[in-house]
Design a protein around this motif. Structure first.
Motif, PDB file in Angstrom:
ATOM      1  N   SER A  83       4.866   6.754   4.232  1.00  0.00           N
ATOM      2  CA  SER A  83       3.411   6.595   4.226  1.00  0.00           C
ATOM      3  C   SER A  83       2.996   5.483   5.177  1.00  0.00           C
ATOM      4  O   SER A  83       1.859   5.461   5.642  1.00  0.00           O
ATOM      5  N   THR A 208       3.658   8.836  -1.094  1.00  0.00           N
ATOM      6  CA  THR A 208       4.989   8.683  -0.492  1.00  0.00           C
ATOM      7  C   THR A 208       6.056   9.416  -1.297  1.00  0.00           C
ATOM      8  O   THR A 208       5.902   9.604  -2.505  1.00  0.00           O
ATOM      9  N   SER A 210       8.949   7.973  -1.269  1.00  0.00           N
ATOM     10  CA  SER A 210       9.924   6.883  -1.379  1.00  0.00           C
ATOM     11  C   SER A 210      10.148   6.397  -2.807  1.00  0.00           C
ATOM     12  O   SER A 210      11.155   5.761  -3.080  1.00  0.00           O
TER      13      SER A 210
HETATM   14  N1  PMP Z   1       1.971   1.655   0.461  1.00  0.00           N
HETATM   15  C1  PMP Z   1       2.335   0.777  -0.471  1.00  0.00           C
HETATM   16  C2  PMP Z   1       1.291   0.212  -1.368  1.00  0.00           C
HETATM   17  C3  PMP Z   1       3.677   0.390  -0.590  1.00  0.00           C
HETATM   18  O1  PMP Z   1       4.026  -0.521  -1.503  1.00  0.00           O
HETATM   19  C4  PMP Z   1       4.636   0.952   0.279  1.00  0.00           C
HETATM   20  C5  PMP Z   1       6.101   0.606   0.189  1.00  0.00           C
HETATM   21  N2  PMP Z   1       6.416  -0.693  -0.005  1.00  0.00           N
HETATM   22  C6  PMP Z   1       4.194   1.846   1.242  1.00  0.00           C
HETATM   23  C7  PMP Z   1       2.862   2.199   1.299  1.00  0.00           C
HETATM   24  C8  PMP Z   1       5.129   2.433   2.254  1.00  0.00           C
HETATM   25  O2  PMP Z   1       5.928   3.400   1.737  1.00  0.00           O
HETATM   26  P1  PMP Z   1       6.790   4.374   2.634  1.00  0.00           P
HETATM   27  O3  PMP Z   1       8.182   4.150   2.214  1.00  0.00           O
HETATM   28  O4  PMP Z   1       6.276   5.746   2.291  1.00  0.00           O
HETATM   29  O5  PMP Z   1       6.535   4.045   4.072  1.00  0.00           O
END
Ligand code: PMP
Length: 377
Positions: A83, A208, A210
């Motif tokens: 994201s 995400t 993730s």
């Molecule tokens: N937005 C927020 C609020 C997050 O905490 C994180 C990850 N730390 C992300 C986006 C980014 O996530 P991604 O691994 O999808 O890049």
């Protein structure tokens, strides 16, 4: 050496303490690997990839699968490498030089960081001492800054607070530009702004793979927004940015929704257990709707507590030197065993640490061999 752009000179890069420990609860990932069936299915599908051909540029199947998950159309979905890349693409398209981006601090620092990298000016609104966002502050900041893009993170990172629906509605009513609601942790929360997305509102919701989907290693994220906005993002992003293997992995992951929902339920109940246990200690604890909990020890410096945990092979996030988060620490919800190890190590650390009169805990930080985190994950 040649000089970097003037406006980038003052920017800090990404730093997160990487320490070899037994229990890692510092980056809000899922503590569980994806289901074994998922890994087997990915291996079988990947064996059929046309390696010599570019991938489907529009990531059609993946967009359709995500759209089906949320009950929207595929052309309302934009997909990218995490994201963070979704946010970057949004900011490349809607921020940039001469434009203004608003954040409400403390929040996820990559919003401001990426905005600055695109050349935009960043205006920071402030949350209250309890980290909630006052409607009058929202009104003041929007009126003064007239931003092209305004961010809200719900649940917020690193505080864990879920923004009430009225706050998103207020932003939509008052913001002159795009409203981005970052829902990286939405599965752990009680509501989502997704049902506010439609063609008439300049609103996008980012998600995400993730966290809930146990795929931080693959880097996959997306947004749901109006079709006209997704079409602009498709123009800005690099061609073939999403590789064939990732498109396959994303589609297959979505077939395991039931398992993932069970895991979310377990993590939420573990989060509640951690929160309740922290409340029995001399600690201020913030309510969380995410897979992590922010807390502030009363009488021992945050940095000293963090170090005490590292000494016991438990790594959490040290936010104690971040602006507006004096003395705060953030723990990611892990497996039940990891959470118990964390709670035991914390109780031991608090019992053995000498009380400090220095609320910032900076004396302990100066003695540490590990560099302080900066607020970027
Ligand atoms: N937005 C927020 C609020 C997050 O905490 C994180 C990850 N730390 C992300 C986006 C980014 O996530 P991604 O691994 O999808 O890049």
């Amino acid at each position: 050496m040649i000089p970097v752009r003037d406006d980038l000179r003052a920017l800090e890069g990404y730093h997160s303490a990487q320490v070899d420990v037994r229990v890692r609860l510092n980056t809000n990932e899922s503590p569980f690997p994806p289901p074994a069936g998922f890994r087997d299915a990915v291996a079988a599908e990947v064996s059929r990839v046309d390696w010599h051909r570019y991938p489907d540029r529009a990531a059609t199947e993946l967009r359709q699968a995500i759209a089906a998950l949320h009950g929207v159309d595929a052309d309302q979905v934009f997909v990218a490498n995490g994201s963070n890349e979704v946010l970057q693409t949004v900011l490349l398209a809607y921020a940039g030089p001469g434009r203004t981006v608003v954040t409400f601090e403390p929040t996820y620092q990559m919003h401001a960081q990426i905005a600055r990298v695109t050349g935009a000016a960043v205006v920071e609104g402030d949350r209250g001492d309890d980290f909630t966002l006052d409607p009058s502050e929202v009104e003041r900041v929007l009126a003064e800054a007239q931003p092209h893009v305004v961010f809200l993170t719900s649940p917020n990172n690193p505080t864990g607070l879920v923004e009430p629906r009225e706050r998103v509605e207020q932003l939509l009513a008052l913001a002159p530009g795009l409203v981005v609601v970052d829902e990286a942790y939405a599965q752990f929360a009680s509501w989502s702004a997704l049902d506010l997305v439609d063609e008439t509102r300049p609103l996008v919701v980012t998600r995400t793979f993730s966290k809930t989907w146990s795929m931080a290693g693959a880097r996959l994220g997306y947004l749901v927004g109006p079709r006209w906005l997704v079409a602009e993002l498709d123009k800005v992003v690099l061609p073939y940015h999403l590789d064939a293997v990732k498109q396959i992995a994303g589609c297959l992951a979505l077939r395991y929704s039931d398992e993932m929902n069970d895991r979310v339920d377990l993590l939420v109940s573990e989060r509640n257990r951690i929160t309740a246990a922290l409340r029995t200690l001399p600690i201020e604890v913030f309510d969380s709707g995410a897979n992590f909990v922010l807390f502030r020890p009363h009488s021992v410096g945050g940095r000293a507590v963090w170090q005490g945990l590292v000494d016991r092979s438990v790594l959490i996030r040290d936010c104690s030197s971040w602006p507006r988060l004096e003395n705060c620490l953030r723990v990611t919800v892990g497996t039940p065993e990891e959470n118990t190890e964390f709670l035991d190590a914390l109780a031991e650390t608090l019992a053995s640490a000498p009380a400090t009169t220095n609320d910032s805990g900076t004396a302990a930080a100066n003695d540490s061999a590990v560099p302080a985190d900066i607020p970027t994950a």
